[in-house]
Write a protein that holds these residues in place. Structure first.
Motif, short mmCIF file in Angstrom:
data_model
loop_
_atom_site.label_atom_id
_atom_site.label_comp_id
_atom_site.label_asym_id
_atom_site.label_seq_id
_atom_site.Cartn_x
_atom_site.Cartn_y
_atom_site.Cartn_z
N TYR A 172 -3.44 -1.79 -7.78
CA TYR A 172 -4.30 -1.84 -6.87
C TYR A 172 -5.47 -2.92 -7.54
O TYR A 172 -5.80 -3.82 -6.76
N PHE B 235 -3.70 1.60 5.49
CA PHE B 235 -5.29 1.37 5.31
C PHE B 235 -5.23 0.00 5.43
O PHE B 235 -6.33 -0.69 5.69
N GLU B 236 -4.35 -1.04 5.22
CA GLU B 236 -4.59 -2.37 5.70
C GLU B 236 -3.79 -2.99 6.74
O GLU B 236 -4.37 -3.84 7.48
N THR C 194 -11.26 -4.77 5.26
CA THR C 194 -10.34 -3.71 5.26
C THR C 194 -11.31 -2.37 5.65
O THR C 194 -11.02 -1.65 6.34
N LEU D 63 -4.29 4.25 15.04
CA LEU D 63 -5.83 4.91 15.05
C LEU D 63 -6.53 4.49 16.16
O LEU D 63 -7.64 5.17 16.51
N LEU D 64 -6.36 3.41 16.81
CA LEU D 64 -7.00 2.96 18.11
C LEU D 64 -6.28 2.97 19.29
O LEU D 64 -6.77 3.62 20.23
N PHE E 33 -2.52 -0.68 8.92
CA PHE E 33 -2.84 0.43 9.94
C PHE E 33 -1.74 0.84 10.65
O PHE E 33 -1.60 1.17 11.92
N ILE F 133 -9.71 27.44 1.49
CA ILE F 133 -10.24 26.56 2.46
C ILE F 133 -10.17 25.03 2.08
O ILE F 133 -9.59 24.26 3.02
N ALA G 194 -12.07 1.98 13.17
CA ALA G 194 -11.16 2.79 13.45
C ALA G 194 -11.67 4.31 13.63
O ALA G 194 -11.21 5.18 14.38
N ASN H 254 3.59 -12.25 -6.29
CA ASN H 254 4.77 -12.26 -5.57
C ASN H 254 5.41 -10.87 -5.45
O ASN H 254 6.61 -10.77 -5.65
N MET I 275 1.80 -20.99 -7.88
CA MET I 275 2.94 -20.51 -9.24
C MET I 275 3.73 -21.49 -9.68
O MET I 275 4.31 -20.96 -10.92
N THR J 66 -11.51 0.07 8.82
CA THR J 66 -11.43 1.71 8.75
C THR J 66 -12.48 2.31 9.40
O THR J 66 -12.35 3.23 10.08
#
Lengths: 421, 312
Positions: free
Chosen positions: B244, B267-268, A77, B57-58, B270, B34, A84, B252, A398, A81
């Protein structure tokens, strides 16, 4: 406020503001090249890496290697990033599971021109692995870390239990594996909790191959995980922990970290570990027990084993592609490949990897031929495949559902993904 | 009397000073201003618009209008799952308030060394997010963790906590009860603001501790309860670190918190536009919840000054 105070505080504010913009990288006055190299290597592997880097810097004193190490779960990941964001490192290694994502984004530089220029003959290296990293005639990286599934044996635990351990030429079957596992699972101190397990895990894909199944059909148009050969194998592997209790369940192994069962094996608490041959080799550095290798057990079609590589390449945004290539050239050179053997790394050069010098040794793991001479198959990972397979495995492990039902769904999902490509 | 030597009027001089002070004001807060515009305000407005686009992003950015929002509400079961998980967590805020109140009541005793106790009970609130998560991962470990060991000692086989679909979210909620120090401190301040004369008057009338608590303490605490409730609710909509670090949203998707789901999409996977859309939805949900709580205050929050004003 008087004038002096005002000037001083005004000056401080300007310094604060200015420092926001001046905190950039310093400019080096030397012509030393610093290569950034992103990987997940740690522990025994990192020691070997650093040894290689030392030899490299003796050869090229003006090139310095700066490592960016991220634990495996976050590594890809983070790399995506960085790619990118345009800050990709010069050298990066990507697991075969995720290679496709990087290839599609043109994250790697094509190495073909450099290979041609240097005169290296790629046929001398393991061909299947080179194929993994090639797309449409372009080679995106070398299969630096690669492995074949094998079984690590804790000989001490076998001897304590009065059992014969499977040797490198053993023709043992999956039933033998389960049987030995049962005999090695013990509650040593009688507190009702199992202290020693028979096995860590079984690789479901290797079992599927050995029983005549596969993930996809011949021409990659259909997912065949909904066939009995496939889902029965997956169920059998999950049952090792859930039904027969010869392997620690995921919850039980979690106390030992992410790859809990492997860590438990290294701590001497499990009799047999089904893992990458490279792991068995690296573990001998720190294992406090007698560690040897056995082949993966046989199914109906004998023993067929999964092989996987990784992709170490130069990023297409590298600031120093020439110097980065020099590192790859160094890795592929014969002198370095011979060094691999001393550093307990598996050589990429076929002649060395299959040589007696590498395969047979006086100390653990004694005999690496079970992995090197195995009947292998490798899985072609595309974007989303690993996630779909793992989600399915999670549900079965599980104990929530039977592999038969779960993989009906997984198979239709994968069929959809195949037609979408 | 000051002789006005310059030909500038007094009014003009005041305006000049005022202008100078305004300039000084902006100069002093400029670093913060700022930073805020560059790193918070600007990006917030940017993501408002990003929700109407599709961008990874790309590849070039693509306008999709309400496409993202449509997908969220009609084609995304994980959105509903994450909404459910976060809602359950938000619904546990009253538990945290009760725990904080109990601790505050205990801390309000006039015994010797109470300052030490207050420090000890507040310390957990100071442990930062990730360290806390790792600590509790160890406590909840099914085989080696202290919690299951303790349960085993009294004969109960503990659940698999963070590895069990039914117990993972309760585990995280239990963990959140440990850091109620900051809530308790605010309650403590509120408790100490209750005039002792009220308690004395009640005792004369024959009230016992329970009456005193219910009829005096609680009503006078309602502004503090309101504050803790709003802060608690807003904070719990933003829960992320526990999901996280401890469970990666599993098992699950049982602990797939909403902000974790946004993070994953951005972020994973995108899917920047989609994540921005999810973010805006969260903003409105939090806004509506806060407004509902605010509107309800006239029914249950008692402000001393308000009553005095009415009686005057």
């Amino acid at each position: 406020m008087n004038k002096v105070k005002k000037m001083v505080s005004g000056g401080l504010i300007l310094v604060l503001l200015g420092s926001m913009f001046l905190a950039g990288p310093g400019v080096l006055a030397t012509d030393k090249v610093v290569l950034t190299y992103a990987s997940w290597f740690s522990g025994g592997r990192l020691i070997s890496e650093k040894a290689l880097a030392e030899v490299f810097s003796k050869k090229y004193p003006n090139i310095e290697i700066k490592r960016i190490i991220t634990p495996w779960p976050q590594h890809h990941t983070k790399l995506l990033t960085m790619v990118a964001g345009g800050t990709a490192p010069d050298l990066m290694i990507v697991d075969a599971y995720f290679g496709e994502e990087f290839f599609l984004k043109n994250a790697f530089m094509d190495l073909e021109p450099y290979i041609d220029r240097s005169g290296i003959s790629l046929d001398l290296y393991f061909p299947g692995l080179i194929q993994e990293n090639s797309r449409e005639g372009k080679l995106y990286g070398i299969p630096y870390v690669w492995g074949t599934i094998a079984v690590g044996i804790n000989r001490d635990l076998f001897e304590k239990a009065g059992l014969d351990y499977p040797g490198p030429d053993s023709n043992w079957t999956w039933d033998d594996f389960l049987d030995l596992g049962k005999k090695l699972t013990k509650d040593i101190n009688g507190d009702g909790m199992v202290d020693q397990f028979g096995v860590t895990y079984a690789d479901p894909w290797s079992k599927i191959f050995s029983e005549g199944g596969d993930i996809f059909n011949e021409d990659y148009t259909e997912c065949t995980l909904d066939e009995p050969a496939a889902y029965e194998a997956i169920q059998w592997v999950a049952d090792l922990a859930n039904l027969y209790h010869v392997a620690p369940s995921r919850a039980e192994a979690s106390a030992f970290g992410r790859l809990g069962a492997d860590n438990m094996f290294q701590a001497g608490q499990i009799g047999m570990a089904m893992t990458w041959d490279g792991n068995v080799l690296v573990w001998t550095k720190q294992a406090k027990f007698d560690l040897s290798m056995a082949p993966v057990p046989a199914g109906k079609l004998g023993s067929i084993v999964r092989r996987k590589g990784n992709c170490l390449g130069v990023s297409s945004l590298a600031k120093h592609p020439e110097e980065a290539w020099k590192y790859l050239e160094f890795i592929l050179s014969e002198e370095t490949q011979e060094m691999f053997m001393e550093l307990d790394l598996i050589p990429l050069l076929m002649s060395l990897a299959k040589s007696d010098e590498f395969l047979f040794r006086e100390e653990p793991p004694y005999d690496l031929s079970p992995a090197m001479n195995a009947n292998v198959r490798w899985i072609r990972y595309f974007v989303g495949l690993r996630q779909a397979l793992n989600d399915g495995l999670d549900l079965v492990h599980m104990g929530k559902a039977k592999a038969k039902d779960v993989f009906q769904t997984v198979a239709s999902e994968l069929d959809k993904m195949l037609t979408a490509k | 009397m000051v002789k006005n030597k310059n030909k500038v009027s007094v009014k003009g001089r005041r305006a000049k000073i005022a202008r100078k002070e305004t300039l000084e004001f902006y100069l002093f807060i400029s670093p913060w201003l700022i930073g805020f515009v560059l790193f918070m305000g600007g990006p917030i407005i940017y993501s408002l618009f990003l929700g109407f686009y599709q961008w990874d992003l790309l590849t070039p950015i693509k306008f999709v209008g309400l496409g993202n929002y449509q997908k969220v509400f009609t084609d995304d079961p994980l959105f509903w799952q994450s909404a459910k998980v976060t809602s359950i967590y938000v619904a546990s805020v009253p538990l945290r308030l009760i725990a904080g109140l109990i601790i505050a009541l205990i801390m309000n005793q006039k015994i010797r060394g109470i300052a030490w106790f207050r420090t000890i009970y507040y310390l957990p609130a100071m442990v930062s997010g990730v360290a806390l998560a790792v600590l509790w991962m160890w406590l909840f470990s099914p085989r080696l963790g202290l919690i299951n060991r303790f349960l085993r000692m009294i004969g109960i086989v503990g659940p698999e906590w963070l590895f069990s679909e039914t117990w993972a979210l309760p585990a995280i909620i239990i963990m959140s009860l440990w850091t109620t120090g900051s809530i308790a401190i605010i309650f403590l301040a509120g408790l100490q603001g209750v005039p002792a004369s009220l308690y004395e008057a009640a005792e004369i009338d024959g009230a016992n501790s329970w009456h005193k608590f219910l009829k005096i303490t609680l009503p006078l605490l309602t502004p503090v309860i309101l504050f803790n409730l709003i802060i608690g609710v807003i904070g719990s909509f933003q829960v992320f670190t526990q999901g996280y670090v401890m469970t990666s949203g599993g098992p699950n998707n049982a602990t797939l918190f909403y902000v974790l789901y946004i993070f994953r999409n951005a972020f994973e996977l995108f899917k920047m536009g989609y994540a921005a859309a999810l973010g805006l939805i969260l903003f409105f949900v939090v806004l509506i919840c806060t407004l509902i709580i605010w509107k309800s205050t006239s029914f249950w929050v008692y402000y001393e000054e308000e009553v005095e004003r009415r009686e005057k």
